[in-house]
Write a protein that holds these residues in place. Sequence first.
Motif, PDB file in Angstrom:
ATOM      1  N   PHE A 110       0.831  -1.197   0.000  1.00  0.00           N
ATOM      2  CA  PHE A 110       0.000   0.000   0.000  1.00  0.00           C
ATOM      3  C   PHE A 110       0.871   1.254   0.000  1.00  0.00           C
ATOM      4  O   PHE A 110       0.553   2.236  -0.669  1.00  0.00           O
ATOM      5  CB  PHE A 110      -0.923   0.014   1.221  1.00  0.00           C
ATOM      6  CG  PHE A 110      -1.924  -1.094   1.229  1.00  0.00           C
ATOM      7  CD1 PHE A 110      -1.779  -2.180   2.078  1.00  0.00           C
ATOM      8  CD2 PHE A 110      -3.019  -1.058   0.380  1.00  0.00           C
ATOM      9  CE1 PHE A 110      -2.703  -3.211   2.086  1.00  0.00           C
ATOM     10  CE2 PHE A 110      -3.955  -2.084   0.376  1.00  0.00           C
ATOM     11  CZ  PHE A 110      -3.793  -3.154   1.228  1.00  0.00           C
ATOM     12  N   ASN A 111       1.920   1.239   0.769  1.00  0.00           N
ATOM     13  CA  ASN A 111       2.811   2.395   0.869  1.00  0.00           C
ATOM     14  C   ASN A 111       4.249   1.903   1.026  1.00  0.00           C
ATOM     15  O   ASN A 111       4.492   0.849   1.614  1.00  0.00           O
ATOM     16  CB  ASN A 111       2.451   3.273   2.070  1.00  0.00           C
ATOM     17  CG  ASN A 111       1.036   3.795   2.013  1.00  0.00           C
ATOM     18  OD1 ASN A 111       0.118   3.145   2.514  1.00  0.00           O
ATOM     19  ND2 ASN A 111       0.841   4.945   1.417  1.00  0.00           N
ATOM     20  N   ARG A 112       5.181   2.687   0.540  1.00  0.00           N
ATOM     21  CA  ARG A 112       6.606   2.389   0.663  1.00  0.00           C
ATOM     22  C   ARG A 112       7.351   3.689   0.898  1.00  0.00           C
ATOM     23  O   ARG A 112       6.994   4.728   0.338  1.00  0.00           O
ATOM     24  CB  ARG A 112       7.126   1.712  -0.602  1.00  0.00           C
ATOM     25  CG  ARG A 112       8.614   1.388  -0.573  1.00  0.00           C
ATOM     26  CD  ARG A 112       9.101   0.948  -1.937  1.00  0.00           C
ATOM     27  NE  ARG A 112       8.577  -0.367  -2.293  1.00  0.00           N
ATOM     28  CZ  ARG A 112       8.617  -0.857  -3.532  1.00  0.00           C
ATOM     29  NH1 ARG A 112       9.137  -0.149  -4.504  1.00  0.00           N
ATOM     30  NH2 ARG A 112       8.132  -2.054  -3.787  1.00  0.00           N
ATOM     31  N   GLY A 113       8.391   3.622   1.703  1.00  0.00           N
ATOM     32  CA  GLY A 113       9.220   4.803   1.944  1.00  0.00           C
ATOM     33  C   GLY A 113      10.165   5.071   0.790  1.00  0.00           C
ATOM     34  O   GLY A 113      10.132   4.392  -0.237  1.00  0.00           O
ATOM     35  N   GLN A 114      11.024   6.050   0.994  1.00  0.00           N
ATOM     36  CA  GLN A 114      11.948   6.461  -0.077  1.00  0.00           C
ATOM     37  C   GLN A 114      13.224   5.624  -0.087  1.00  0.00           C
ATOM     38  O   GLN A 114      13.997   5.684  -1.039  1.00  0.00           O
ATOM     39  CB  GLN A 114      12.296   7.949   0.068  1.00  0.00           C
ATOM     40  CG  GLN A 114      13.456   8.262   1.012  1.00  0.00           C
ATOM     41  CD  GLN A 114      13.135   8.023   2.484  1.00  0.00           C
ATOM     42  OE1 GLN A 114      11.972   7.860   2.868  1.00  0.00           O
ATOM     43  NE2 GLN A 114      14.164   7.993   3.319  1.00  0.00           N
ATOM     44  N   GLY A 115      13.441   4.873   0.967  1.00  0.00           N
ATOM     45  CA  GLY A 115      14.585   3.976   1.011  1.00  0.00           C
ATOM     46  C   GLY A 115      15.816   4.578   1.666  1.00  0.00           C
ATOM     47  O   GLY A 115      15.969   5.802   1.749  1.00  0.00           O
ATOM     48  N   THR A 116      16.706   3.700   2.114  1.00  0.00           N
ATOM     49  CA  THR A 116      17.997   4.106   2.666  1.00  0.00           C
ATOM     50  C   THR A 116      19.045   3.147   2.124  1.00  0.00           C
ATOM     51  O   THR A 116      18.843   1.930   2.087  1.00  0.00           O
ATOM     52  CB  THR A 116      17.963   4.122   4.208  1.00  0.00           C
ATOM     53  OG1 THR A 116      19.192   4.650   4.711  1.00  0.00           O
ATOM     54  CG2 THR A 116      17.729   2.744   4.805  1.00  0.00           C
ATOM     55  N   GLN A 117      20.170   3.716   1.695  1.00  0.00           N
ATOM     56  CA  GLN A 117      21.210   2.918   1.040  1.00  0.00           C
ATOM     57  C   GLN A 117      22.104   2.252   2.081  1.00  0.00           C
ATOM     58  O   GLN A 117      22.596   2.910   3.009  1.00  0.00           O
ATOM     59  CB  GLN A 117      22.056   3.812   0.133  1.00  0.00           C
ATOM     60  CG  GLN A 117      23.249   3.115  -0.501  1.00  0.00           C
ATOM     61  CD  GLN A 117      22.846   2.134  -1.581  1.00  0.00           C
ATOM     62  OE1 GLN A 117      22.035   2.455  -2.459  1.00  0.00           O
ATOM     63  NE2 GLN A 117      23.415   0.932  -1.551  1.00  0.00           N
ATOM     64  N   VAL A 118      22.314   0.974   1.899  1.00  0.00           N
ATOM     65  CA  VAL A 118      23.276   0.218   2.702  1.00  0.00           C
ATOM     66  C   VAL A 118      24.350  -0.308   1.755  1.00  0.00           C
ATOM     67  O   VAL A 118      24.042  -0.970   0.764  1.00  0.00           O
ATOM     68  CB  VAL A 118      22.604  -0.941   3.445  1.00  0.00           C
ATOM     69  CG1 VAL A 118      23.645  -1.829   4.113  1.00  0.00           C
ATOM     70  CG2 VAL A 118      21.611  -0.411   4.478  1.00  0.00           C
ATOM     71  N   THR A 119      25.588   0.014   2.071  1.00  0.00           N
ATOM     72  CA  THR A 119      26.719  -0.450   1.269  1.00  0.00           C
ATOM     73  C   THR A 119      27.666  -1.215   2.172  1.00  0.00           C
ATOM     74  O   THR A 119      28.121  -0.676   3.190  1.00  0.00           O
ATOM     75  CB  THR A 119      27.446   0.720   0.607  1.00  0.00           C
ATOM     76  OG1 THR A 119      26.517   1.452  -0.214  1.00  0.00           O
ATOM     77  CG2 THR A 119      28.601   0.224  -0.253  1.00  0.00           C
ATOM     78  N   VAL A 120      27.949  -2.445   1.797  1.00  0.00           N
ATOM     79  CA  VAL A 120      28.858  -3.294   2.576  1.00  0.00           C
ATOM     80  C   VAL A 120      30.117  -3.501   1.748  1.00  0.00           C
ATOM     81  O   VAL A 120      30.093  -4.156   0.707  1.00  0.00           O
ATOM     82  CB  VAL A 120      28.215  -4.640   2.921  1.00  0.00           C
ATOM     83  CG1 VAL A 120      29.140  -5.445   3.831  1.00  0.00           C
ATOM     84  CG2 VAL A 120      26.855  -4.427   3.578  1.00  0.00           C
ATOM     85  N   SER A 121      31.201  -2.926   2.224  1.00  0.00           N
ATOM     86  CA  SER A 121      32.438  -2.971   1.459  1.00  0.00           C
ATOM     87  C   SER A 121      33.614  -2.703   2.389  1.00  0.00           C
ATOM     88  O   SER A 121      33.493  -1.942   3.358  1.00  0.00           O
ATOM     89  CB  SER A 121      32.404  -1.914   0.355  1.00  0.00           C
ATOM     90  OG  SER A 121      33.642  -1.862  -0.334  1.00  0.00           O
ATOM     91  N   SER A 122      34.735  -3.325   2.040  1.00  0.00           N
ATOM     92  CA  SER A 122      35.952  -3.061   2.806  1.00  0.00           C
ATOM     93  C   SER A 122      36.760  -1.951   2.146  1.00  0.00           C
ATOM     94  O   SER A 122      37.825  -1.567   2.656  1.00  0.00           O
ATOM     95  CB  SER A 122      36.781  -4.342   2.914  1.00  0.00           C
ATOM     96  OG  SER A 122      37.044  -4.870   1.627  1.00  0.00           O
TER      97      SER A 122
END
Length: 121
Positions: free
Chosen positions: A109-121
Amino acid sequence: EVQLVESGGGLVQPGGSLRLSCATSGITFPAHTLSWVRQTPGKQLEWLAYSGPSHKAVYADSVKGRFTISRDSAERTLYLDMTNLQPEDTAIYYCEIPQHPYTDAEKYFNRGQGTQVTVSS
C-alpha cells in the motif's frame, strides 16, 4: 497522509552491523503489519521480513538468523537490526505497508523512499 521515512543506512565493512529505522505517520501504527524489503542494482525487490500487530516476526530464509525486525508503538517506528553484513547485502532498503500475505515486495500500500546500505571493505 501516510509517510514512511527510512534512516540508518550507510557504509559498513563486511561482518559489521547496522540498525535501520522507519518512522511512520498517518497510520494507526499498532494495527498495521509492516515489512522491510530491499533492492539491489539490476535485481528484483526482495522481501526480507515482516512484523505483525502482535509483534509476530517472519523472515526470509536469506536473512534469518542475521536480521531482526522489531517495532516500537510509542515511537511509531519499525526497526531492522542487521548483523554479519556481507557485500551481497548491499542494496536500498525500504519499509512498506504490505498487502496480504505480506511476503511479496511488489504488493504494498505504501513504501518509503529507502535508505542505502553499502557493505564494502
